[in-house]
Scaffold this motif. Sequence first.
Motif, short mmCIF file in Angstrom:
data_model
loop_
_atom_site.label_atom_id
_atom_site.label_comp_id
_atom_site.label_asym_id
_atom_site.label_seq_id
_atom_site.Cartn_x
_atom_site.Cartn_y
_atom_site.Cartn_z
N LEU A 183 1.47 -12.37 22.90
CA LEU A 183 1.65 -10.92 22.81
C LEU A 183 2.37 -10.54 21.52
CD1 LEU A 183 1.41 -8.12 24.09
CD2 LEU A 183 3.57 -8.56 25.28
N LEU A 184 3.38 -11.33 21.13
CA LEU A 184 4.09 -11.07 19.87
C LEU A 184 3.13 -11.19 18.70
CD1 LEU A 184 6.68 -10.58 18.25
CD2 LEU A 184 7.11 -13.05 18.34
N LEU A 185 2.25 -12.18 18.72
CA LEU A 185 1.27 -12.36 17.65
C LEU A 185 0.32 -11.17 17.58
CD1 LEU A 185 -0.01 -14.07 15.44
CD2 LEU A 185 -1.34 -15.24 17.22
N LYS A 186 -0.11 -10.70 18.71
CA LYS A 186 -1.02 -9.54 18.74
C LYS A 186 -0.35 -8.30 18.15
CE LYS A 186 -3.57 -6.55 21.91
NZ LYS A 186 -3.89 -6.25 23.33
N GLN A 187 0.89 -8.04 18.55
CA GLN A 187 1.61 -6.87 18.05
C GLN A 187 1.84 -6.97 16.54
OE1 GLN A 187 5.09 -7.02 20.51
NE2 GLN A 187 4.16 -5.85 22.19
N THR A 188 2.17 -8.16 16.08
CA THR A 188 2.43 -8.35 14.65
C THR A 188 1.15 -8.14 13.85
OG1 THR A 188 4.14 -9.96 15.23
CG2 THR A 188 3.41 -9.90 12.93
N ARG A 189 0.03 -8.64 14.33
CA ARG A 189 -1.25 -8.43 13.64
C ARG A 189 -1.62 -6.96 13.59
NH1 ARG A 189 -4.71 -13.42 16.37
NH2 ARG A 189 -4.16 -15.02 14.81
N GLU A 190 -1.36 -6.23 14.67
CA GLU A 190 -1.66 -4.81 14.69
C GLU A 190 -0.82 -4.06 13.67
OE1 GLU A 190 -1.06 -3.68 18.71
OE2 GLU A 190 -3.03 -4.40 19.40
N ARG A 191 0.45 -4.41 13.56
CA ARG A 191 1.31 -3.79 12.56
C ARG A 191 0.83 -4.11 11.15
NH1 ARG A 191 7.62 -4.43 13.23
NH2 ARG A 191 7.40 -3.10 11.37
N LEU A 192 0.41 -5.34 10.95
CA LEU A 192 -0.08 -5.74 9.63
C LEU A 192 -1.34 -4.97 9.25
CD1 LEU A 192 0.12 -7.55 7.15
CD2 LEU A 192 -1.12 -9.31 8.41
N GLN A 193 -2.24 -4.76 10.19
CA GLN A 193 -3.45 -4.01 9.92
C GLN A 193 -3.16 -2.55 9.60
OE1 GLN A 193 -5.93 -4.62 13.36
NE2 GLN A 193 -6.43 -6.76 12.83
N ALA A 194 -2.07 -2.02 10.18
CA ALA A 194 -1.71 -0.62 9.93
C ALA A 194 -0.97 -0.41 8.62
CB ALA A 194 -0.85 -0.11 11.08
N GLN A 195 -0.58 -1.50 7.96
CA GLN A 195 0.13 -1.38 6.70
C GLN A 195 -0.79 -0.83 5.60
OE1 GLN A 195 3.55 -1.45 7.41
NE2 GLN A 195 3.65 -2.46 5.42
N PRO A 196 -0.30 0.15 4.82
CA PRO A 196 -1.13 0.70 3.73
C PRO A 196 -1.25 -0.30 2.58
CG PRO A 196 1.08 1.64 3.66
CD PRO A 196 1.00 0.81 4.91
N ASP A 197 -2.35 -0.18 1.85
CA ASP A 197 -2.53 -1.02 0.66
C ASP A 197 -1.54 -0.58 -0.41
OD1 ASP A 197 -4.58 -2.38 1.89
OD2 ASP A 197 -6.14 -1.02 1.12
N ASN A 198 -0.94 -1.55 -1.06
CA ASN A 198 0.05 -1.25 -2.08
C ASN A 198 -0.04 -2.30 -3.18
OD1 ASN A 198 2.21 -0.55 -3.62
ND2 ASN A 198 3.77 -0.89 -2.06
N THR A 199 -0.39 -1.85 -4.38
CA THR A 199 -0.51 -2.76 -5.51
C THR A 199 0.46 -2.39 -6.64
OG1 THR A 199 -2.28 -1.40 -6.46
CG2 THR A 199 -2.93 -3.21 -5.01
N MET A 200 1.48 -1.57 -6.34
CA MET A 200 2.43 -1.16 -7.37
C MET A 200 3.30 -2.34 -7.79
SD MET A 200 3.31 1.55 -9.12
CE MET A 200 2.85 2.98 -8.12
N ALA A 201 3.39 -2.57 -9.10
CA ALA A 201 4.17 -3.69 -9.62
C ALA A 201 5.62 -3.29 -9.83
CB ALA A 201 3.56 -4.18 -10.93
N MET A 202 6.51 -4.25 -9.68
CA MET A 202 7.93 -4.03 -9.94
C MET A 202 8.21 -4.26 -11.43
SD MET A 202 11.17 -6.29 -8.59
CE MET A 202 10.99 -5.80 -6.89
N PRO A 203 8.96 -3.37 -12.08
CA PRO A 203 9.36 -3.64 -13.46
C PRO A 203 10.17 -4.94 -13.55
CG PRO A 203 9.79 -1.34 -12.88
CD PRO A 203 9.42 -2.05 -11.61
N ALA A 204 9.94 -5.69 -14.62
CA ALA A 204 10.64 -6.97 -14.78
C ALA A 204 12.15 -6.81 -14.80
CB ALA A 204 10.15 -7.66 -16.05
N SER A 205 12.63 -5.72 -15.40
CA SER A 205 14.08 -5.49 -15.45
C SER A 205 14.66 -5.29 -14.06
CB SER A 205 14.39 -4.28 -16.34
OG SER A 205 13.76 -3.12 -15.83
N TRP A 206 13.87 -4.68 -13.17
CA TRP A 206 14.33 -4.49 -11.80
C TRP A 206 14.46 -5.83 -11.07
CZ3 TRP A 206 12.02 0.33 -8.89
CH2 TRP A 206 12.40 1.49 -9.58
#
Length: 418
Positions: A183-206
């Motif tokens: 059940l924990l695996l199922k809930q975690t997979r559902e949360r992962l599928q709901a995550q938005p796509d994000n390709t923003m890079a972090m500045p190297a100085s950060w």
Amino acid sequence: MEDMRRLILLTFLMIGIDPAMATGLDARFGKHYLEGAPVPAGSAEMQWKKALATSKRYNRLLSEISPFKGVYLRLEGNHNLDSGRDLLRYGLDWDLFANGRREAQRRHEKTVLERRVQFLQLLRDMSERAAQERHYLVDQLRTRVLTDWLKAKVQLVEQQLAQLRGALRAGFATREQVEQLRLLLKQTRERLQAQPDNTMAMPASWQLLLNQLTELQLKPHSELLARTLSQHPDLALQRLFQQRADFQRDWKDDLEARLYIERNETAASRTDQGTVIGFRVRMPLERPAHREELVRLERSLYEDQVQAIRTRLRQRIDQIIRRWHQHRAILKAHLYHLNTLERSLSRLARHARMALPSLPYSPDAELRVKQRERLDLLRDILMERLQLLDYLVDLGQLAQLPDPRDLFTETDRFRAPQ
């Protein structure tokens, strides 16, 4: 049977203890966070830095503009149709008040004042947009951390579930334990599928900054406060508004005073030719009512604004620095807890490797819990680092320091290599 139990525990430990590391989730931000879409070249942060870099030159150029001095070259000529005489008159006029030197000086000062007000308003808006842009980027990095954490958790729970099913077949686990983990695996997979796509890079100085937050020291409170009170646009604007009160209409604005020198030349008679110097004054018989009281009241209102803004800036600096230290203490506590937790995992590894037939308990359930706890703790550590960066963004906006590294005393330690 006891040898089989130890073999299952050792296999579980060897496979399941490092999934967080395999997916890039760690207590520090790894290099993969530098990958992705870079910050646009025309971003609000770049515009803010450019405006700050040009502010001194802009104000210097404004101050070097010279107002009109009130000197006129006057030419006058006419031809008398009856007498046929020609008249030529030329000279210099120096107007000292209306339409002259004083009026031009006040008009110039007002224009410079208005331009400085506009520039400060622009600078303030840019700093606010840059801070909003940075908060957005921090929020995007939070999304990336959550995505990495969920991926690592799915991988970990999958491995734990596979090992637990093997333990179930060997008689060392219950179906209820397997069902809870499924059940924990199922809930975690559902949360992962709901995550938005994000390709923003972090500045190297950060990255360099975030990974050393527990080692660096903010500049003294008094220094940050003094810079904020001297550089914040809102305070500078109120000072300019105080100066603007002096431009209330005065009786001198209607005063006319002219000095002149002229020469008259008449073609028909040499006696009419000559050079004349003189003056002309026209004084208004009325004066603006209540001017001094209006100026005093307006300047007093803006002075009250200055004091209110100074008080609020002090409160904001105190609040941000206090929260910074609170959350840095939380980050240090998380790192200490992580160290303790990893020692505990190491102890469980030794128990699994050692032949202890008299072991009073089975460490497999504790091992599963501590592995997931470690993964959650890594997420919390990265989130705390980002929370501290949020406070640095706010502090940098108040102190007008676009680079958050300038908020620390040991700046050379985390400067990116040239």
